[in-house]
Write an enzyme that holds these catalytic residues in place. Sequence first.
Site, mmCIF file in Angstrom:
data_model
loop_
_atom_site.group_PDB
_atom_site.id
_atom_site.type_symbol
_atom_site.label_atom_id
_atom_site.label_comp_id
_atom_site.label_asym_id
_atom_site.label_seq_id
_atom_site.Cartn_x
_atom_site.Cartn_y
_atom_site.Cartn_z
ATOM 1 N N CYS A 2 21.078 45.348 51.889
ATOM 2 C CA CYS A 2 22.246 44.454 51.996
ATOM 3 C C CYS A 2 22.744 44.065 50.608
ATOM 4 C CB CYS A 2 21.873 43.177 52.723
ATOM 5 S SG CYS A 2 21.270 43.477 54.379
ATOM 6 N N ARG A 28 24.738 50.564 47.427
ATOM 7 C CA ARG A 28 23.450 50.093 47.939
ATOM 8 C C ARG A 28 23.175 50.609 49.354
ATOM 9 N NH1 ARG A 28 21.443 45.462 45.197
ATOM 10 N NH2 ARG A 28 20.535 44.586 47.096
ATOM 11 N N TRP A 75 22.770 46.193 55.730
ATOM 12 C CA TRP A 75 21.968 47.381 56.003
ATOM 13 C C TRP A 75 20.926 46.929 57.015
ATOM 14 C CZ3 TRP A 75 17.094 49.682 55.270
ATOM 15 C CH2 TRP A 75 17.113 51.071 55.328
ATOM 16 N N ASN A 101 20.296 38.628 52.040
ATOM 17 C CA ASN A 101 19.634 39.907 51.817
ATOM 18 C C ASN A 101 18.140 39.635 51.792
ATOM 19 O OD1 ASN A 101 18.722 42.414 50.941
ATOM 20 N ND2 ASN A 101 19.165 41.971 48.791
ATOM 21 N N GLY A 102 17.382 40.321 52.626
ATOM 22 C CA GLY A 102 15.935 40.111 52.652
ATOM 23 C C GLY A 102 15.432 40.099 54.087
ATOM 24 N N GLU A 481 1.945 66.530 48.815
ATOM 25 C CA GLU A 481 3.136 65.771 48.418
ATOM 26 C C GLU A 481 3.415 65.952 46.921
ATOM 27 O OE1 GLU A 481 5.537 64.633 49.792
ATOM 28 O OE2 GLU A 481 6.449 63.156 48.487
ATOM 29 N N LYS A 485 6.953 67.480 45.428
ATOM 30 C CA LYS A 485 7.803 66.765 44.466
ATOM 31 C C LYS A 485 8.069 67.631 43.243
ATOM 32 C CE LYS A 485 9.074 64.223 46.392
ATOM 33 N NZ LYS A 485 8.871 63.734 47.697
ATOM 34 N N GLU A 488 10.330 70.672 44.114
ATOM 35 C CA GLU A 488 11.725 70.459 44.514
ATOM 36 C C GLU A 488 12.596 69.895 43.402
ATOM 37 O OE1 GLU A 488 12.481 67.607 47.650
ATOM 38 O OE2 GLU A 488 10.871 66.305 46.959
ATOM 39 N N HIS A 504 -11.626 80.223 48.972
ATOM 40 C CA HIS A 504 -11.447 81.262 49.999
ATOM 41 C C HIS A 504 -10.214 82.113 49.700
ATOM 42 C CE1 HIS A 504 -14.696 79.638 52.374
ATOM 43 N NE2 HIS A 504 -14.175 78.428 52.203
ATOM 44 N N LYS A 604 19.924 65.134 51.183
ATOM 45 C CA LYS A 604 19.062 63.993 51.507
ATOM 46 C C LYS A 604 18.666 64.030 52.980
ATOM 47 C CE LYS A 604 16.876 60.231 50.592
ATOM 48 N NZ LYS A 604 15.578 60.481 49.937
HETATM 49 C C1 F6R Z 1 11.265 65.620 49.967
HETATM 50 C C2 F6R Z 1 12.165 65.160 51.010
HETATM 51 C C3 F6R Z 1 12.267 65.981 52.249
HETATM 52 C C4 F6R Z 1 12.300 65.053 53.466
HETATM 53 C C5 F6R Z 1 12.513 65.864 54.749
HETATM 54 C C6 F6R Z 1 12.484 64.983 55.973
HETATM 55 O O1 F6R Z 1 11.304 64.778 48.856
HETATM 56 O O2 F6R Z 1 12.824 64.162 50.873
HETATM 57 O O3 F6R Z 1 11.211 66.870 52.348
HETATM 58 O O4 F6R Z 1 11.082 64.356 53.525
HETATM 59 O O5 F6R Z 1 13.754 66.516 54.678
HETATM 60 O O6 F6R Z 1 13.463 64.006 55.939
HETATM 61 P P1 F6R Z 1 13.403 62.752 56.885
HETATM 62 O O7 F6R Z 1 12.213 61.951 56.537
HETATM 63 O O8 F6R Z 1 14.696 62.034 56.659
HETATM 64 O O9 F6R Z 1 13.307 63.288 58.292
#
Ligand code: F6R
Length: 609
Positions: A2, A28, A75, A101-102, A481, A485, A488, A504, A604
């Site tokens: 928010c 935001r 939000w 906001n909060g 993970e 990171k 990507e 293995h 995203k």
């Molecule tokens: C990696 C990343 C993607 C998402 C994946 C799932 O940094 O952001 O691998 O984790 O596309 O996205 P959500 O969680 O939105 O379903």
Amino acid sequence: MCGIFGCILKDGTAAPLIHASLKRLEYRGYDSVGIATINNGEIYVKKDQGKIDDVHRILNLDDLPGNIGIGHTRWATHGAPLKVNAHPHTDCTGQIAVVHNGIIENYSELKLELENSGHKFVSKTDTEVIAHLIEETATKDPSLSFTDAVLTAIKGLDGSYAIAVISTREPDKIICARNESPLVLGVGENGVYCASDTPAFLPITNKAIFVNDGELVILSPTGYEIRKVCDSSSVAREPKIIDWTPEMAVKQGYPYFMIKEIHEQPLTLRNTLRLQEHYLDLISTFLDRANEVFLVACGTSYHACLAASYMFSKLAFLPTYPVYASEFVEQHGKSVNIDSTILAVSQSGETADTLAAVTCAQQRAATILGLTNVIGSTLTRVSRVYIGQQSGPEIGVAATKTFTSQLSVLAQLALRLSKKRGKISQDEMDYLEEKLEHLPDVVDTIVKTQEEKVKQIAKKYKDAKIFFFLGRGISTATAYEGRLKLMEIAYVPSIAFPAGESKHGPISLIEQGFPVVFICPKDGAHRTLISNIMEMKARGASILAIVEEDDEEVKKLADDYVEVPKGIPEVLSPIPFAVPLQLLAYYMALERGHNPDTPRNLAKSVTVK
Ligand code: F6R
């Protein structure tokens, strides 16, 4: 997240300026907008769900009268993104308006008490209790000034808030207050301003005063007065000149959103400890009754599911199956049935593969539960029960703060389930809960003390052609993970395996100087992991270890190491151990000349299968 804004102008009407300032807070992320102004002893409100431009086209936000007003971009956290839940919220009389906001943690209790005293609520938000609580406080003690009524009322709030309140009782003031949510004041030639963030008023003034937790501010035509909420004492604070460009201000001075979001994790993790108990209870009840549980997600969210499968097994003795959503239909589409439960985890709540898996399971009468960051997303609509993880919008394409928040929520679910099933002693429960509460500070320490070191490590390895990530047990998820990171955003080809699997096959890749990252919490697998480190070292690998600070044994073996505070319980370890890996990916991307916020070929939210 928010955004709030308020202004008192010497000259001109407030609404157009509030509208323009809210536009500057759009970055935001938000789903609804609203403005309230005061004129001639009356409060005027316009608000609706939707984008500012769309709402303005229909309602004309600019024609609200008066030179004082407050505005909000919402939000959703409590209650769907609907007009009724949009801010500002008012009391029963319509004489008090609040933007917030909060998260108010004790809002259900307060709402019940206020309803018993006759207050009528119209929204599902936590914010509305603030308006009614101020009204109740002022009614109970009419001798209180409006400012003192706000000051008294907010002492009854638990949780995080930045609020701005206006009232017809003192129509020339805006009262704001802050606890754990950002609030900043602006002082200009033509007035005073309050906002969640400096970009809101930066084109008008660059003189800003940052409000601290536990402070209340009275804005008036003559300026601003800061008081401490605890004892009403005055606080003197002069404005600072902000020399950020608007672009820098949006990122709060950070060069990229990704690093801003990595730094935000102490706050976002704290917010996951403010979830509504009721939903955690409901989901753990469904999990408890299920015959089989699938944890379904993609990418980073899948890694959270993989870690969760260890948490559920170790704490609640519940076997669960983490499944890549894109594989779910092929792998389980025929066998999933009325006795199956799907816990779908998706930051966006819109990932096509995850929704396809959910649809398939739903058609076969399975129970759908959701964990997402976006209230109002498709996942929230198709889930029988869902939890909003309350991380705020994530702008960097790579998931960082939302990953650690997912882990925190899943750990809380596992703990609840464990309690429900009688699998944990009270002592153990208290111990783990205390450790969970302490995690935001642990992550804060890691970011503060290790960032520089990771930066140097990234310089050393910037030309590496390939990276290897290894962990055992729950740290396998952390290793996966870390690999994702780095791949990507820094475009370094990387592989990850459970450490036991490396011999293995993958170990054949190892040659002199090959960088291998080991995730080394001091858990039950620690000793065996040391053997895996030795195997790699013997073949010339360069060892980069993420270790607990007192792990002298691994430190001696490693070429480089990054430390996390000691004493992290195994089931919680992916949260702190993921943070150095996020930093590594970020600094490797910078070293290799890439923009970490916008990795090529990625979106995203992946809404195609
Ligand atoms: C990696 C990343 C993607 C998402 C994946 C799932 O940094 O952001 O691998 O984790 O596309 O996205 P959500 O969680 O939105 O379903």
